[in-house]
Design an enzyme around this catalytic site. Structure first.
Site, PDB file in Angstrom:
ATOM      1  N   HIS A 186     -30.431 -35.884   0.067  1.00  7.14           N
ATOM      2  CA  HIS A 186     -29.207 -35.371   0.690  1.00  7.14           C
ATOM      3  C   HIS A 186     -29.178 -35.223   2.083  1.00  7.14           C
ATOM      4  O   HIS A 186     -28.059 -35.940   2.582  1.00  7.14           O
ATOM      5  CB  HIS A 186     -28.806 -34.008   0.031  1.00  7.14           C
ATOM      6  CG  HIS A 186     -27.556 -33.437   0.554  1.00  7.14           C
ATOM      7  ND1 HIS A 186     -26.263 -34.142  -0.292  1.00  7.14           N
ATOM      8  CD2 HIS A 186     -27.004 -32.659   1.155  1.00  7.14           C
ATOM      9  CE1 HIS A 186     -25.310 -33.628   0.198  1.00  7.14           C
ATOM     10  NE2 HIS A 186     -25.489 -32.508   1.213  1.00  7.14           N
ATOM     11  N   HIS A 229     -18.810 -33.773  -3.006  1.00  4.69           N
ATOM     12  CA  HIS A 229     -19.255 -32.087  -3.403  1.00  4.69           C
ATOM     13  C   HIS A 229     -19.482 -32.289  -4.924  1.00  4.69           C
ATOM     14  O   HIS A 229     -18.972 -31.237  -5.658  1.00  4.69           O
ATOM     15  CB  HIS A 229     -18.514 -30.910  -2.962  1.00  4.69           C
ATOM     16  CG  HIS A 229     -19.239 -30.049  -2.258  1.00  4.69           C
ATOM     17  ND1 HIS A 229     -18.950 -28.572  -2.321  1.00  4.69           N
ATOM     18  CD2 HIS A 229     -20.421 -30.089  -1.543  1.00  4.69           C
ATOM     19  CE1 HIS A 229     -20.080 -28.140  -1.510  1.00  4.69           C
ATOM     20  NE2 HIS A 229     -20.950 -28.780  -1.292  1.00  4.69           N
TER      21      HIS A 229
END
Ligand SMILES: Nc1ncnc2c1ncn2[C@@H]1O[C@H](COP(=O)(O)OP(=O)(O)O)[C@@H](O)[C@H]1O
Ligand SMILES: [Mg+2]
Lengths: 243, 759, 92, 92
Positions: free
Chosen positions: B65, B114
């Site tokens: 990430h 998200h």
């Protein structure tokens, strides 16, 4: 109602006369404060920024409590803002006759402050709703609606999560009987408001609260109409008349 | 809670000194998501074993990430192939790119994902997604002025969609509305491939003056590091590495990491106080705290700056006093920012924070030298070269391979599918299309978003692009659109990424704005799967090539991998956002056909192109063949014509053609304007293909009769096919010789689907 | 830490759309036999000293002027029972 | 009518912006000595029959799957005490 739809620059800042200074309170979490200032300017008035922590309201002639989520609206909408220092002064001046307009969150603050009766509760469909709302002016005699005519229909944006007006049957009857319902929703009731009430006034007609946002209907380019401007021009005229 | 108990508890403080003395102590590097060779590299960098705190930092910063380790080698192309553009003020690499839009204004924009958090807890997951992207924009020095939300959900009628969608929408609305940011567009797509893995992307755009651009760097020895905003709690500890890097497996709820709760009110205060500090020129460098929290903020600030940094971790205001230093470093508590401030300005900075009721604390300072040192109760627990944490993470060359099913998929041409044979069947097909969940009206969703706040929204959904006025005097404005079509990308990821750009570009041009720059959110499956990795590589290549051709550089974006449930990945879904500029927003072109008698023109060429089309999905549940052909030169030409038509006042309305083809666009423009249209199928054209094909590079425009000659001349001179296909008229959509559908029926069909599914 | 609990519920005559939405959803989820649902708020206040009558009186004042809007809401104030184990523990 | 009460509170480790807003406001209103505020939900369910263990078990299931979001919230279920007189009557 015709309005210059141009750039919204500083149409008439002050205009020279001492009248027409309209304060706009910023609470932490206020959102539509700049829009209210712009509307006042477009109406020919002088917007004056007021800060929630100040008792001093800088000798304004009228006050707008703008929309937004004061203090996040976390406890109840308007519940925390009501206790801010500026509200002490606003309540005092409102009782003395100063024109006060509460838009959306500002309406909620006025109810929590007991300047207006009733309360605003969660929309019956439980969603935030943003839409162009048709309204009928029911009372064109308040400090904020003099430029309209009774029965006139206007369209302005509505955007809120807790816009359902409630009050006891007794209070509702009294509001109707005394002509204190200022605005009603036309067409679909957007939030379950009792008796389609979109805005009310106090007995003296100087304090008005409404859920829809007239300050977002002042320029053709950014609003659905310019039919909201009348609230601000009305106030400016009422100030002149009262002086 | 299991997260905490699984964590190896250090009985005594694991200081740097202690680490030197105990080289053989075993650390839980594997549990923190590090590979053996990565752990080896950390030892090599430090010349000793890392402390627990150092391990926490490296593990979270080297996660997929934060480090982009699988994607980096492909993303490079966005810079390498970037077209020359004078508009780029800040390029890829900062929190968000910055684009010059003229008159001294700069605009920054970025889209981020998200996805996984929004499946676990839709409301909070989506809310904190908005919160995160908004902080990225503030950290560039800009005032955020609007948000957008490209969304993808599972099948519209799946019971879990009823849980996920309303939660996501209320989260986005709840957070964005409370921040006072108008929502000006987005996407809602349903497809069963997103069932266990919805895509929740969020875009924010901000505006500043050129001189206000701020960068995330800590320079100036002795300058103070101020942490401000929410107190730090145990939120999302390890979230960045565990939640975003590994497939979320819902059969093991015990693996669920702590969910973060957003506080939009706090963020609103953060915006106001940050902007006030910018205005008074109190800030040397600034960084938002997002994934990897303080680990990320301190290492990036220090790494980008000229010196080192010393941080006293005890000064961090805590919500939970039991947090260990490692946890404080990894915490992803929302609504926090980190600023570098000259010592003599700290007092004023803190006063502004106090004015806005924002907690602010000096937690450290910029040092000379080049180390990041972190201290806890006077003892040093971190001593690292910050660059090695923030920028020198692992880079992987993941194997990739064109999947063996790709040929068969492309060979499965929709030409074989039965088609409507006469006017009645066409009529039925039109109603089925415009009432299908993907093509239906989305007001049930978009009415939950405030599009008016800030008073500068010139266009918002359902227009082709959102448009924001940025200067009230001159009328300068920007337009934005986001698009992506996972079905096209599944058929051909290279073309799919280009088609996403083409559509977004076209949407912006349709409003009258000149496309300038690109942001993207690349949502793909597991990089450990060579097929998904191939899709990713192809999409990057396609997007980079297309950006070069169209002259619109990628300024930044986000990669989201591991979007899959078990072995099944989502469609490869590159979402592309395009930013355009318009000199005077009063010239914008809206989509509504509102004026009786205006002529309807179709711009562009229509071929039989139904692969991946909305019709093939709605009528046959089919996905196969090839996506529509990409012709970027044509897109550019179409864009020029649309911008010129807007500037010269020739077109009163325009709407681009995309999924659903001509009949979908016509329906939307007619319903928006409350007017019907009479349409003639051009000679020699098959009516079905005319109505449903998804050929690219097309738009519908409504031209006042008085402008027809001028408009035709312009198209002719530029070489863009323009066909007069009908007239705005009456209260029905009539395709002559085929069918008539009253507007009221069309409206009912178009508008009732989503409320019925979700109410 | 000693705690005081304040429960705030809409007055019976005020429409409760949230409670109603819950009630309507229950049969769909297979839960029958619930004839009414009201949804309100619960506040847990941690106080410094012991919860005596003076503290309760002050919290009552707080509720009256602030925590509840007595135009539409009723409230009750009481000392918290000794911590009940939650029914759903740390599921995570 | 017999009633069951479900109290739903955010887990202690989860941020409670609402409770925090209340807590921060209290000193400004002149209420000192409150060291923490948590705000949650209270559901009152009216049931058809008597509140026996079976009913409580079913309500617990309801809370687990629907009334509470156990990712971030804890809940407790109990039979309602016989109606307490609310502290604030109909003031309006
Ligand atoms: N989640 C969303 N949030 C805001 N606007 C949305 C959302 N989904 C769709 N819209 C808006 O609805 C309109 C129609 O969407 P779409 O059909 O995807 O547009 P297009 O085909 O032009 O890209 C657009 O204005 C789009 O921005
Ligand atoms: Mg479009």
């Amino acid at each position: 109602m015709s309005v210059g739809t141009g750039a919204g620059g500083d149409a008439g800042t002050g205009g020279g006369s001492g009248l027409g200074r309209i304060g706009v309170v910023t609470f932490p979490g206020s959102l539509d404060d700049r829009d209210a200032q712009r509307a006042i300017r477009l109406a020919g008035g002088e917007p004056v920024a007021l800060w929630h922590r100040d008792k001093d309201i800088r000798q304004v002639d009228a006050v707008v409590l703008p929309g937004g989520f004061s203090y996040g609206d976390y406890l109840r909408c308007g519940a925390i803002a009501r206790f801010s220092p500026v509200m002490g002064t606003v309540v005092e001046q409102a009782r003395l006759g100063m024109p006060v307009l509460g838009i959306c969150n500002g309406f909620q603050v006025l109810c929590e402050s007991h300047l207006l009766p009733g309360a605003l509760t969660r929309n019956d469909h439980l969603h935030f709703v943003c839409r162009d709302q048709r309204l009928r002016i029911e009372n064109a005699n308040t400090a904020w609606t003099g430029d309209y005519t009774e029965g006139q229909e206007i369209t302005v944006p509505l955007k809120n999560n807790e816009g359902g007006f409630v009050a006891s049957e007794h209070t509702l009857d009294a509001l109707e009987a005394e002509g204190r319902v200022v605005l009603r929703y036309v067409g679909r009731n957007p939030n379950g408001s009792r008796r389609d009430i979109a805005g009310i006034t106090n007995e003296a007609g100087n304090v008005v609260g409404l859920m829809p946002h007239p300050e977002h209907a002042v320029e053709a380019l950014t609003g659905p109409t310019t039919e909201g401007l009348g609230f601000f021009t009305s106030a400016l005229k009422s100030l002149v008349a009262a002086s | 809670m299991s997260e905490r108990s699984e964590r190896t508890v250090m009985h005594s403080l694991d200081t740097v000194k202690h680490a030197e003395q105990t080289p053989d102590t075993q650390l839980p590097w594997a549990e923190l998501g590090l590979k053996e060779d990565e752990y080896g590299r950390i030892r090599e960098i430090l010349g000793r074993r890392p402390t627990g705190a150092e391990l926490a930092m490296y593990s979270v910063m080297w996660s997929e990430h934060c480090s982009y380790k699988s994607s980096k080698v492909h993303l490079k192309q966005f810079s390498e192939k970037a077209p020359q553009s004078d508009a780029m003020l800040v390029g890829i690499g900062e929190q968000a790119g910055v684009v010059d839009v003229g008159q001294g204004y700069a605009v920054t924009f970025k889209v981020e994902s998200h996805n996984h958090p929004s499946y676990v807890e839709p409301h909070q997951g989506a809310a904190t997604g908005i919160g995160g992207i908004v902080r990225d924009i503030i950290a560039m020095g800009a005032r955020p002025v609007a948000v957008m939300d490209p969304l993808r959900f599972g099948a519209a009628d799946h019971p879990d969609t009823r849980r996920v969608l309303p939660g996501v929408v209320s989260g986005i609305g709840g957070y964005g509305n409370c921040l006072g940011l108008p929502n000006i567009g987005g996407e809602v797509v349903f497809d069963s491939c997103y069932q266990g893995n919805p895509l929740v992307n969020a875009l924010c755009v901000g505006v500043m003056r050129h001189e206000d651009i701020h960068l995330a760097k800590a320079s100036g020895t002795g300058n103070k590091v101020v942490l401000y905003g929410a107190r730090t709690g145990g939120d999302g500890i390890g979230g960045a590495s565990i939640l975003a890097s590994e497939t979320f497996d819902d059969t093991k709820p015990s693996k669920r990491p702590a969910v973060q709760v957003g506080d939009p009110f706090q963020e609103k205060l953060l915006i106001e106080c940050t902007l006030e500090a910018f205005q008074e020129r109190l800030v040397v460098g600034i960084q938002d705290l997002g994934a990897a929290g303080l680990s990320c903020a301190t290492s990036e600030l220090a790494s980008n700056g000229s010196g080192g940094m010393r941080v006293e971790l005890d000064s961090v205001p805590l919500r939970d006093s039991s947090l260990s230093p490692e946890e404080i470093l990894m915490s992803e508590s929302q609504e926090r920012m980190c600023a570098v401030v000259e010592p003599e300005k700290v007092e004023r900075f803190l006063a502004i924070c106090e004015k806005w009721d924002v907690t602010a604390t000096v937690i450290g300072e910029v040092t000379d030298g080049d180390r990041l040192g972190i201290f806890w109760h006077g003892e040093q627990i971190v001593d690292v070269p910050p660059r090695t944490v923030a920028h020198d993470g692992p880079v992987l060359q993941r194997p990739y391979a064109r999947p063996d099913w790709q040929d068969a998929l492309q060979a499965d041409d929709p030409a074989r599918l039965p088609r409507p044979a006469d006017g009645d069947e066409l009529r039925a097909a039109v109603l089925a299309l415009v009432g299908s969940p993907n093509q239906a009206d989305k007001s049930w969703i978009t009415d939950q978003y405030d599009r008016y706040v800030l008073g500068d929204t010139v266009l918002a959904q359902p227009e082709d692009g959102g448009m924001i006025r940025i200067d009230a005097e001159t009328g300068l404005g920007v337009a934005l659109a986001t698009d992506g079509n996972g079905r096209y990308a599944k058929l051909d990821p290279y073309a799919g990424a280009q088609l996403a750009l083409a559509e977004s570009y076209r949407n912006v041009a349709t409003t009258g704005a000149r496309p300038l720059a690109v942001t993207d959110c690349l949502n793909f499956g597991s990089p450990e799967d060579p097929a998904a990795m191939w899709q990713f590589a192809e999409a990057c290549r396609g997007l980079a090539d297309a950006c070069r051709t169209l002259g619109t550089p990628v300024t930044g974006g986000n990669v989201s991998l591991y979007n899959q449930t078990g072995d099944v990945a989502v469609h490869p879904t590159p979402v592309v956002g395009v930013l355009g500029v318009i000199d005077d927003v009063a010239r914008r072109t809206p989509m509504a056909f509102a004026d009786e008698g205006h002529l309807v023109y179709l711009l562009g060429d229509t071929r039989e192109e139904l692969g991946g089309s909305a019709w093939s999905q709605v009528a046959h549940g089919h996905l196969g063949g090839r996506p529509p052909a990409v012709d970027l030169e044509r897109e550019r030409l179409l864009g020029e014509v649309l911008v010129a038509a807007s500037r010269d006042g020739m077109a009163d309305a325009a709407h681009d053609l995309s999924d659903g083809g001509l009949i979908q666009a016509l329906t939307e423009s007619c319903l928006k304007g409350g007017r019907g249209a009479r349409i003639v199928v051009p000679d020699g054209m098959d009516p079905f293909v005319f109505l449903f094909s998804e050929s690219q590079g097309r738009a519908l425009v409504a031209i006042p009769r008085s402008e027809e000659v001028r408009f035709n001349d312009m198209c002719g001179a530029r070489g863009l096919p323009a066909t007069r296909i009908g007239v705005v008229d009456g209260d029905a959509v009539e395709v002559q010789g085929q069918f008539t559908i009253p507007l009221a029926e069309l409206r009912r069909t178009h508008e009732r689907t989503i409320p019925e599914l979700l109410a | 830490m000693p705690r005081v609990v304040v429960d705030v519920m809409l007055k019976p005559e005020i429409l409760d759309p949230q409670g109603q939405a819950v009630q309507r959803a229950l049969p769909r989820l297979g839960f029958e036999g619930i004839t009414d649902v009201r949804q309100g708020k619960r506040f847990e206040l941690e106080v410094e000293g012991p919860v005596d009558d003076a503290v309760l009186a002050r919290v009552r004042e707080m509720a009256e002027t602030f925590l509840a809007n007595t135009v539409i809401e009723d409230f009750t104030v009481r000392a918290a029972e000794p911590d009940p184990a939650p029914d759903a523990g740390a599921v995570a």
